[in-house]
Design a protein around this motif. Structure first.
Motif, PDB file in Angstrom:
ATOM      1  N   LEU A 137       0.823  -1.216   0.000  1.00  0.00           N
ATOM      2  CA  LEU A 137       0.000   0.000   0.000  1.00  0.00           C
ATOM      3  C   LEU A 137       0.857   1.266   0.000  1.00  0.00           C
ATOM      4  CD1 LEU A 137      -2.845  -0.935   2.503  1.00  0.00           C
ATOM      5  CD2 LEU A 137      -2.958  -0.849   0.008  1.00  0.00           C
ATOM      6  N   TRP A 138       1.908   1.293   0.826  1.00  0.00           N
ATOM      7  CA  TRP A 138       2.788   2.462   0.855  1.00  0.00           C
ATOM      8  C   TRP A 138       3.514   2.640  -0.471  1.00  0.00           C
ATOM      9  CZ3 TRP A 138       2.583   6.391   4.001  1.00  0.00           C
ATOM     10  CH2 TRP A 138       2.059   6.229   5.278  1.00  0.00           C
ATOM     11  N   ALA A 139       3.980   1.548  -1.036  1.00  0.00           N
ATOM     12  CA  ALA A 139       4.671   1.631  -2.332  1.00  0.00           C
ATOM     13  C   ALA A 139       3.728   2.099  -3.418  1.00  0.00           C
ATOM     14  CB  ALA A 139       5.273   0.278  -2.695  1.00  0.00           C
ATOM     15  N   TRP A 140       2.497   1.607  -3.396  1.00  0.00           N
ATOM     16  CA  TRP A 140       1.517   2.040  -4.393  1.00  0.00           C
ATOM     17  C   TRP A 140       1.277   3.534  -4.283  1.00  0.00           C
ATOM     18  CZ3 TRP A 140      -0.780   0.807  -8.745  1.00  0.00           C
ATOM     19  CH2 TRP A 140      -1.878   1.548  -9.145  1.00  0.00           C
ATOM     20  N   ARG A 141       1.101   4.026  -3.075  1.00  0.00           N
ATOM     21  CA  ARG A 141       0.743   5.432  -2.865  1.00  0.00           C
ATOM     22  C   ARG A 141       1.888   6.384  -3.192  1.00  0.00           C
ATOM     23  NH1 ARG A 141      -0.540   9.802  -3.181  1.00  0.00           N
ATOM     24  NH2 ARG A 141      -1.867  11.049  -1.838  1.00  0.00           N
ATOM     25  N   TRP A 142       3.118   6.024  -2.824  1.00  0.00           N
ATOM     26  CA  TRP A 142       4.216   6.969  -2.945  1.00  0.00           C
ATOM     27  C   TRP A 142       5.183   6.693  -4.089  1.00  0.00           C
ATOM     28  CZ3 TRP A 142       3.431  11.366  -0.847  1.00  0.00           C
ATOM     29  CH2 TRP A 142       2.687  11.461   0.319  1.00  0.00           C
ATOM     30  N   ILE A 143       5.159   5.499  -4.688  1.00  0.00           N
ATOM     31  CA  ILE A 143       6.103   5.177  -5.757  1.00  0.00           C
ATOM     32  C   ILE A 143       5.388   4.837  -7.058  1.00  0.00           C
ATOM     33  CG2 ILE A 143       7.941   3.614  -6.483  1.00  0.00           C
ATOM     34  CD1 ILE A 143       8.634   3.303  -3.473  1.00  0.00           C
ATOM     35  N   VAL A 144       4.553   3.823  -7.028  1.00  0.00           N
ATOM     36  CA  VAL A 144       3.929   3.319  -8.257  1.00  0.00           C
ATOM     37  C   VAL A 144       2.983   4.344  -8.874  1.00  0.00           C
ATOM     38  CG1 VAL A 144       2.469   1.507  -9.226  1.00  0.00           C
ATOM     39  CG2 VAL A 144       4.170   0.939  -7.491  1.00  0.00           C
ATOM     40  N   VAL A 175      -3.607   9.141   2.715  1.00  0.00           N
ATOM     41  CA  VAL A 175      -2.410   8.980   3.541  1.00  0.00           C
ATOM     42  C   VAL A 175      -2.779   8.912   5.026  1.00  0.00           C
ATOM     43  CG1 VAL A 175      -0.219  10.028   4.217  1.00  0.00           C
ATOM     44  CG2 VAL A 175      -0.927  10.059   1.837  1.00  0.00           C
ATOM     45  N   ALA A 176      -3.766   9.701   5.451  1.00  0.00           N
ATOM     46  CA  ALA A 176      -4.179   9.659   6.855  1.00  0.00           C
ATOM     47  C   ALA A 176      -4.746   8.285   7.212  1.00  0.00           C
ATOM     48  CB  ALA A 176      -5.211  10.739   7.124  1.00  0.00           C
ATOM     49  N   MET A 177      -5.518   7.703   6.308  1.00  0.00           N
ATOM     50  CA  MET A 177      -6.064   6.375   6.551  1.00  0.00           C
ATOM     51  C   MET A 177      -4.945   5.338   6.592  1.00  0.00           C
ATOM     52  SD  MET A 177      -8.879   4.200   4.399  1.00  0.00           S
ATOM     53  CE  MET A 177      -7.869   4.146   2.938  1.00  0.00           C
ATOM     54  N   LEU A 178      -3.975   5.481   5.716  1.00  0.00           N
ATOM     55  CA  LEU A 178      -2.846   4.559   5.682  1.00  0.00           C
ATOM     56  C   LEU A 178      -2.006   4.675   6.955  1.00  0.00           C
ATOM     57  CD1 LEU A 178      -1.625   2.408   3.907  1.00  0.00           C
ATOM     58  CD2 LEU A 178      -0.379   4.177   2.692  1.00  0.00           C
ATOM     59  N   MET A 179      -1.832   5.878   7.446  1.00  0.00           N
ATOM     60  CA  MET A 179      -1.116   6.076   8.711  1.00  0.00           C
ATOM     61  C   MET A 179      -1.870   5.434   9.866  1.00  0.00           C
ATOM     62  SD  MET A 179       1.742   7.873   8.375  1.00  0.00           S
ATOM     63  CE  MET A 179       2.003   8.803   9.840  1.00  0.00           C
ATOM     64  N   SER A 180      -3.192   5.582   9.887  1.00  0.00           N
ATOM     65  CA  SER A 180      -3.998   4.977  10.947  1.00  0.00           C
ATOM     66  C   SER A 180      -3.917   3.458  10.899  1.00  0.00           C
ATOM     67  CB  SER A 180      -5.457   5.411  10.827  1.00  0.00           C
ATOM     68  OG  SER A 180      -5.575   6.788  10.955  1.00  0.00           O
ATOM     69  N   LEU A 181      -4.002   2.889   9.709  1.00  0.00           N
ATOM     70  CA  LEU A 181      -3.915   1.443   9.550  1.00  0.00           C
ATOM     71  C   LEU A 181      -2.548   0.927   9.974  1.00  0.00           C
ATOM     72  CD1 LEU A 181      -5.372  -1.093   8.503  1.00  0.00           C
ATOM     73  CD2 LEU A 181      -4.401  -0.601   6.264  1.00  0.00           C
ATOM     74  N   THR A 182      -1.494   1.620   9.583  1.00  0.00           N
ATOM     75  CA  THR A 182      -0.147   1.233   9.980  1.00  0.00           C
ATOM     76  C   THR A 182       0.037   1.368  11.485  1.00  0.00           C
ATOM     77  OG1 THR A 182       0.676   1.949   7.832  1.00  0.00           O
ATOM     78  CG2 THR A 182       2.311   1.654   9.566  1.00  0.00           C
TER      79      THR A 182
END
Length: 69
Positions: free
Chosen positions: A18-25, A43-50
């Motif tokens: 998920l992080w790679a998809w959001r920031w690289i791919v 990104v806020a949702m991804l931070m909460s999930l992480t």
């Protein structure tokens, strides 16, 4: 069983994806094809999930030790 130990690496790989998809791919695909693909992962949702994963992964034994006394 397998699930008792496999959930941790599975979540690590999933979060890494998920992080790679959001920031690289996603930016590379947008730049390569001139498209504007909507970023479906906030990104806020991804931070909460992480953060929730890290709390479960790192805090499980600590909580077990505190509440077992």
């Amino acid at each position: 069983g397998t699930w008792t130990w496999a959930w941790r690496p599975a979540w690590m790989w999933f979060l890494m994806l998920l992080w790679a998809w959001r920031w690289i791919v996603l930016p590379v695909v947008d730049a390569a094809f001139g498209s504007m693909i909507a970023a479906a992962i906030d990104v806020a949702m991804l931070m909460s999930l992480t953060g929730a994963y890290l709390a479960l992964y790192m805090g499980g034994h600590t909580a077990k030790r505190i509440f077992s006394k």
